[in-house]
Design an enzyme around this catalytic site. Structure first.
Site, PDB file in Angstrom:
ATOM      1  N   HIS A  53       0.842  -1.189   0.000  1.00 27.16           N
ATOM      2  CA  HIS A  53       0.000   0.000   0.000  1.00 27.16           C
ATOM      3  C   HIS A  53       0.880   1.243   0.000  1.00 27.16           C
ATOM      4  CE1 HIS A  53      -3.921  -1.920   1.749  1.00 27.16           C
ATOM      5  NE2 HIS A  53      -3.412  -2.625   0.756  1.00 27.16           N
ATOM      6  N   GLU A  55       0.932   4.058   1.840  1.00 25.61           N
ATOM      7  CA  GLU A  55       1.465   4.488   3.129  1.00 25.61           C
ATOM      8  C   GLU A  55       2.560   3.537   3.601  1.00 25.61           C
ATOM      9  OE1 GLU A  55      -3.047   5.299   3.026  1.00 25.61           O
ATOM     10  OE2 GLU A  55      -1.695   3.667   2.464  1.00 25.61           O
ATOM     11  N   CYS A  79      -5.993   2.290   5.184  1.00 22.27           N
ATOM     12  CA  CYS A  79      -6.769   1.088   5.498  1.00 22.27           C
ATOM     13  C   CYS A  79      -6.706   0.780   6.994  1.00 22.27           C
ATOM     14  CB  CYS A  79      -6.280  -0.108   4.686  1.00 22.27           C
ATOM     15  SG  CYS A  79      -4.659  -0.748   5.169  1.00 22.27           S
ATOM     16  N   CYS A  89      -2.454  -0.150   7.339  1.00 19.35           N
ATOM     17  CA  CYS A  89      -1.738   1.126   7.230  1.00 19.35           C
ATOM     18  C   CYS A  89      -2.012   2.002   8.447  1.00 19.35           C
ATOM     19  CB  CYS A  89      -2.111   1.832   5.934  1.00 19.35           C
ATOM     20  SG  CYS A  89      -1.432   0.971   4.491  1.00 19.35           S
TER      21      CYS A  89
END
Length: 151
Positions: A53, A55, A79, A89
């Site tokens: 992801h 981040e 998330c 995240c």
């Protein structure tokens, strides 16, 4: 909310266009900015592997750094639920010590039930939302979302 916040969030949205589109995840961009306004790291979805992801990719570049006064700008709400990794995240942001999160679009319930805003605020993190930029995030995620789809 400041003009700098808007500029950094627009930079995160621009980064999201580098994310290869897939049917199982959103295209997201993230920028970590220090207290002096300098960019510390960037990341985007699927930057280093098919499941990373934005981040996560940005924070991985800052292992061991003091991020207690940093801000993370993410095009999409981080998330709070994750199937492909042990930590979401939201958990990574909290573990990194980041105390401020800025994003444009709350995660639509299409792929997961997200509660990052609530979890971050409960942990004392300042959360800033720029909903006027949400259509830009929907546009980059056209492979999953209709432009007028609301979360």
């Amino acid at each position: 909310m400041t003009d700098h916040d808007r500029q950094w969030l627009e930079a995160a949205i621009a980064l999201s266009y580098q994310s290869p589109p897939v049917s199982f995840a959103y295209a997201v961009g993230a920028v970590v900015v220090g207290p002096d306004g300098a960019r510390l790291a960037t990341g985007y979805s699927r930057e280093t592997d098919p499941y990373v992801h934005a981040e996560e990719a940005a924070l991985a570049k800052l292992t061991g750094a003091d991020l207690s006064r940093a801000t993370i700008y993410s095009s999409l709400e981080p998330c709070s639920t994750r199937r492909s990794r042990p930590r979401s995240c939201t958990q990574l942001i909290l573990a990194a010590g980041i105390r401020r999160v800025v994003f444009a679009l709350r995660e639509p319930p299409l792929l997961a039930d997200c509660h990052a805003v609530e979890l971050l605020r409960t942990a004392g993190v300042e959360v800033v939302e720029f909903p006027d930029l949400a259509d830009q995030v929907r546009a980059v995620n056209g492979h999953l979302l209709l432009p007028d789809q609301s979360p």
